[in-house]
Design an enzyme around this catalytic site. Structure first.
Site, PDB file in Angstrom:
ATOM      1  N   LEU A 146      -5.172 -17.027 128.970  1.00  0.00           N
ATOM      2  CA  LEU A 146      -5.066 -15.566 128.982  1.00  0.00           C
ATOM      3  C   LEU A 146      -3.673 -15.140 129.417  1.00  0.00           C
ATOM      4  O   LEU A 146      -3.175 -15.616 130.430  1.00  0.00           O
ATOM      5  CB  LEU A 146      -6.090 -14.969 129.956  1.00  0.00           C
ATOM      6  CG  LEU A 146      -7.535 -15.427 129.784  1.00  0.00           C
ATOM      7  CD1 LEU A 146      -8.423 -14.783 130.845  1.00  0.00           C
ATOM      8  CD2 LEU A 146      -8.040 -15.106 128.386  1.00  0.00           C
ATOM      9  N   LEU A 245      10.543 -17.118 121.466  1.00  0.00           N
ATOM     10  CA  LEU A 245      11.963 -17.368 121.221  1.00  0.00           C
ATOM     11  C   LEU A 245      12.771 -16.138 121.613  1.00  0.00           C
ATOM     12  O   LEU A 245      13.827 -15.871 121.047  1.00  0.00           O
ATOM     13  CB  LEU A 245      12.192 -17.708 119.743  1.00  0.00           C
ATOM     14  CG  LEU A 245      11.761 -19.098 119.286  1.00  0.00           C
ATOM     15  CD1 LEU A 245      12.054 -19.281 117.805  1.00  0.00           C
ATOM     16  CD2 LEU A 245      12.447 -20.197 120.104  1.00  0.00           C
ATOM     17  N   ALA A 247      15.139 -14.570 123.971  1.00  0.00           N
ATOM     18  CA  ALA A 247      16.041 -14.938 125.072  1.00  0.00           C
ATOM     19  C   ALA A 247      16.043 -13.841 126.130  1.00  0.00           C
ATOM     20  O   ALA A 247      15.812 -12.673 125.840  1.00  0.00           O
ATOM     21  CB  ALA A 247      17.455 -15.134 124.523  1.00  0.00           C
ATOM     22  N   GLY A 252       8.917 -15.931 134.380  1.00  0.00           N
ATOM     23  CA  GLY A 252       8.344 -15.867 135.722  1.00  0.00           C
ATOM     24  C   GLY A 252       6.839 -15.847 135.614  1.00  0.00           C
ATOM     25  O   GLY A 252       6.280 -16.330 134.629  1.00  0.00           O
ATOM     26  N   CYS A 255       1.926 -18.412 136.222  1.00  0.00           N
ATOM     27  CA  CYS A 255       1.547 -19.655 135.535  1.00  0.00           C
ATOM     28  C   CYS A 255       2.708 -20.567 135.184  1.00  0.00           C
ATOM     29  O   CYS A 255       2.737 -21.721 135.594  1.00  0.00           O
ATOM     30  CB  CYS A 255       0.780 -19.317 134.260  1.00  0.00           C
ATOM     31  SG  CYS A 255      -0.870 -18.722 134.601  1.00  0.00           S
ATOM     32  N   ARG A 322       4.634 -12.184 140.958  1.00  0.00           N
ATOM     33  CA  ARG A 322       4.818 -13.574 141.371  1.00  0.00           C
ATOM     34  C   ARG A 322       5.915 -14.241 140.538  1.00  0.00           C
ATOM     35  O   ARG A 322       5.916 -14.142 139.320  1.00  0.00           O
ATOM     36  CB  ARG A 322       3.493 -14.348 141.227  1.00  0.00           C
ATOM     37  CG  ARG A 322       2.534 -14.006 142.366  1.00  0.00           C
ATOM     38  CD  ARG A 322       1.202 -14.666 142.186  1.00  0.00           C
ATOM     39  NE  ARG A 322       0.428 -14.020 141.144  1.00  0.00           N
ATOM     40  CZ  ARG A 322      -0.790 -14.416 140.781  1.00  0.00           C
ATOM     41  NH1 ARG A 322      -1.343 -15.440 141.350  1.00  0.00           N
ATOM     42  NH2 ARG A 322      -1.445 -13.768 139.833  1.00  0.00           N
TER      43      ARG A 322
HETATM   44  C1  UDX Z   1       1.094 -17.514 130.459  1.00  0.00           C
HETATM   45  C2  UDX Z   1       0.525 -18.180 129.199  1.00  0.00           C
HETATM   46  O1  UDX Z   1       1.071 -17.539 128.033  1.00  0.00           O
HETATM   47  C3  UDX Z   1      -0.987 -18.143 129.209  1.00  0.00           C
HETATM   48  O2  UDX Z   1      -1.509 -18.796 128.065  1.00  0.00           O
HETATM   49  C4  UDX Z   1      -1.421 -18.853 130.464  1.00  0.00           C
HETATM   50  O3  UDX Z   1      -2.772 -19.046 130.534  1.00  0.00           O
HETATM   51  C5  UDX Z   1      -0.864 -18.139 131.687  1.00  0.00           C
HETATM   52  O4  UDX Z   1       0.552 -18.140 131.597  1.00  0.00           O
HETATM   53  P1  UDX Z   1       1.564 -15.063 131.340  1.00  0.00           P
HETATM   54  O5  UDX Z   1       2.054 -15.715 132.591  1.00  0.00           O
HETATM   55  O6  UDX Z   1       0.666 -13.893 131.450  1.00  0.00           O
HETATM   56  O7  UDX Z   1       0.774 -16.134 130.445  1.00  0.00           O
HETATM   57  O8  UDX Z   1       2.856 -14.591 130.544  1.00  0.00           O
HETATM   58  P2  UDX Z   1       3.585 -14.818 129.142  1.00  0.00           P
HETATM   59  O9  UDX Z   1       3.394 -13.638 128.284  1.00  0.00           O
HETATM   60  O10 UDX Z   1       3.216 -16.124 128.558  1.00  0.00           O
HETATM   61  O11 UDX Z   1       5.111 -14.811 129.619  1.00  0.00           O
HETATM   62  C6  UDX Z   1       5.572 -15.678 130.650  1.00  0.00           C
HETATM   63  C7  UDX Z   1       7.015 -15.404 130.984  1.00  0.00           C
HETATM   64  O12 UDX Z   1       7.864 -15.843 129.939  1.00  0.00           O
HETATM   65  C8  UDX Z   1       7.381 -13.953 131.236  1.00  0.00           C
HETATM   66  O13 UDX Z   1       8.243 -13.865 132.356  1.00  0.00           O
HETATM   67  C9  UDX Z   1       8.096 -13.521 129.968  1.00  0.00           C
HETATM   68  O14 UDX Z   1       9.018 -12.490 130.201  1.00  0.00           O
HETATM   69  C10 UDX Z   1       8.788 -14.822 129.596  1.00  0.00           C
HETATM   70  N1  UDX Z   1       9.077 -14.942 128.165  1.00  0.00           N
HETATM   71  C11 UDX Z   1       8.059 -14.995 127.248  1.00  0.00           C
HETATM   72  C12 UDX Z   1      10.396 -15.018 127.728  1.00  0.00           C
HETATM   73  O15 UDX Z   1      11.342 -14.974 128.530  1.00  0.00           O
HETATM   74  N2  UDX Z   1      10.646 -15.164 126.383  1.00  0.00           N
HETATM   75  C13 UDX Z   1       9.654 -15.237 125.465  1.00  0.00           C
HETATM   76  O16 UDX Z   1       9.967 -15.388 124.283  1.00  0.00           O
HETATM   77  C14 UDX Z   1       8.317 -15.138 125.911  1.00  0.00           C
END
Ligand code: UDX
Length: 424
Positions: A146, A245, A247, A252, A255, A322
């Site tokens: 999720l 993808l 940037a 953060g 997870c 977090r």
């Molecule tokens: C993530 C996983 O996607 C999910 O499947 C898992 O169970 C829990 O962890 P979440 O932590 O809610 O979910 O956030 P997500 O939307 O995946 O983004 C994580 C981080 O990556 C964010 O800080 C986001 O800003 C960053 N991100 C995401 C990028 O910097 N670039 C991207 O292309 C995608």
């Protein structure tokens, strides 16, 4: 119509509440237990203590099927599939802290006929260790995928449902699979260890994709390419795909940082040095800090400068801070002698202590008044819709570092801003 199987949910944090609310929506009675009585009382009154789109509505709309309690006995009396949704935070060593999972298992005691369905992210091997020690309980691994901000949609329209069980628990696994029968998405029936690894490896891979594109961005800045164009061109390759993808100033959340580090430590504990993940983590840490250099490029020393952080949450549509990049930036900027102000539509209050001496503004306007530069940290929609020409008038120095490549750079430049994106 046959009565739907009642289920138990242990730990009503974000994962537990989303799971409970979605199963209730699917027609199951859900007995959800948490040890924090204030939380249980609030939920029983229909008050949802977190920001997740659609969650309050699901909790309110299914109140008659959602039973919140502090009493494990009530859950054990009413349900035999117990979804374990307690958190597994990182310890100082980077390994996952399993004490809350252990407490749940201990609470089960000698009960027969129950199965733990593990939603919490645990190290590979946890399930087998629990089964060895507690042969009286069934054990099914059913990791969650999720995303915060779209958790309800992710639950109701999964890409896949992963169900891991070993000999002795296949019957329970069949019942878990049946809970998802009305939902689309592929089913992955496998053993417990592989199911545990699917979860960790998926998050580690997505984090790798982000660190990879961030490095491409950093090199693109030096070589005159635009990372957004590069990502578009790469993403059209079916084998690569366009997602994750984007940037920016690093990933953060609750997870990715924890799970990447847990998988690295897990490998290390077996004597294997997971070099790729070591780099993924390091790139992410450095990425958060590169913003400082972009501000200094325009402002010189940051001593006494008023710097605004737009966004505190680790991503939009959540109040979760977090491992948010904002926290690192706030500390680093103050370390450089800057005065930091922050604005976030929902997340600043909860982060007050973690933001150190930063000033929390009640509005974007207040945050930008007299600022010497602003950093867009979280891509909240409202930041794209701002009247930036009016904001320019408020700022002392019209400088924007767009940490998510979210704003329309050319129009900001036209409006008189100095604009720095990531990798362009
Ligand atoms: C993530 C996983 O996607 C999910 O499947 C898992 O169970 C829990 O962890 P979440 O932590 O809610 O979910 O956030 P997500 O939307 O995946 O983004 C994580 C981080 O990556 C964010 O800080 C986001 O800003 C960053 N991100 C995401 C990028 O910097 N670039 C991207 O292309 C995608």
């Amino acid at each position: 119509m046959a009565e739907k199987e009642p289920i138990g949910v242990i730990g009503v944090g974000w994962v537990g509440l989303c799971t409970a609310a979605c199963f209730a929506e699917l027609g199951h009675h859900v007995y959800a237990r948490d040890i924090v009585s204030e939380r249980v009382d609030a939920l029983s009154r229909g008050q949802v203590p977190m920001h997740e789109p659609g969650l309050s509505e699901l909790v309110g709309g299914n109140a008659e099927r959602l039973h919140f309690t502090t009493d494990m006995g009530e859950v054990l009396d009413n349900a035999s599939l117990l979804f374990c949704c307690v958190d597994t935070p990182p310890t100082y060593s980077g390994d996952a802290d399993l004490s809350r999972v252990e407490a749940v298992i201990a609470d089960l005691g000698a009960s027969e006929g129950h199965a733990i369905v593990m939603k919490s992210t645990v190290p590979v091997g946890t399930g087998r260790s629990i089964v060895r020690r507690f042969p009286n309980v069934g054990y099914v691994s059913n990791p969650e995928f999720l995303k915060e901000g779209s958790a309800i949609k992710d639950f109701m329209s999964p890409d896949r449902v992963v169900i891991g069980a070993d000999d002795g628990s296949q019957g329970f696994a069949d019942r878990v699979e049946a809970l998802y029968s009305t939902l689309d998405g592929a089913r992955v029936r496998t053993d417990v260890a592989s199911a545990e690894m699917v979860k960790l490896a998926s998050n580690a891979f997505l984090a790798t994709k982000i660190s990879f594109i961030n490095e491409i961005a950093n090199v693109s800045e030096e070589l005159g390419a635009d990372v957004s164009e590069v990502a578009r061109g790469m993403g059209l390759d079916d084998r690569i795909g366009p997602k994750f993808l984007q940037a920016g100033i690093g990933y953060g959340g609750s997870c990715f940082p924890k799970d990447v580090s847990a998988l690295k430590q897990l490998a290390g504990n077996t004597g294997y040095h997971f070099q790729l993940l070591t780099a993924v983590i390091e790139v992410n840490e450095l990425q958060k800090r590169r913003t400082i250099g972009k501000l200094q490029k325009h402002l010189g020393s940051l001593v006494g400068k008023e710097i605004t952080l737009l966004g505190v949450a680790f991503k939009p549509d959540t109040d979760d801070v977090r491992e948010a990049t904002s926290l690192v930036l706030s500390a680093r900027l103050q370390g450089e002698g800057a005065n930091v102000r922050v604005y976030d539509p929902v997340a600043s209050e909860g982060a007050r202590e973690m933001l150190g001496g930063a000033t929390i503004a009640d509005s974007v306007e207040e945050a930008l008044d007299g600022a010497d530069g602003a950093v867009l940290v979280t891509e909240w929609a409202e930041f794209a819709e701002l009247d930036w020409s009016a904001m320019r008038e408020r700022m002392n120095v019209p400088l924007i570092v767009d940490g998510r490549n979210f704003l329309d750079g050319p129009s900001l430049v036209e409006a008189g801003f100095s604009y720095e994106g990531i990798g362009r």
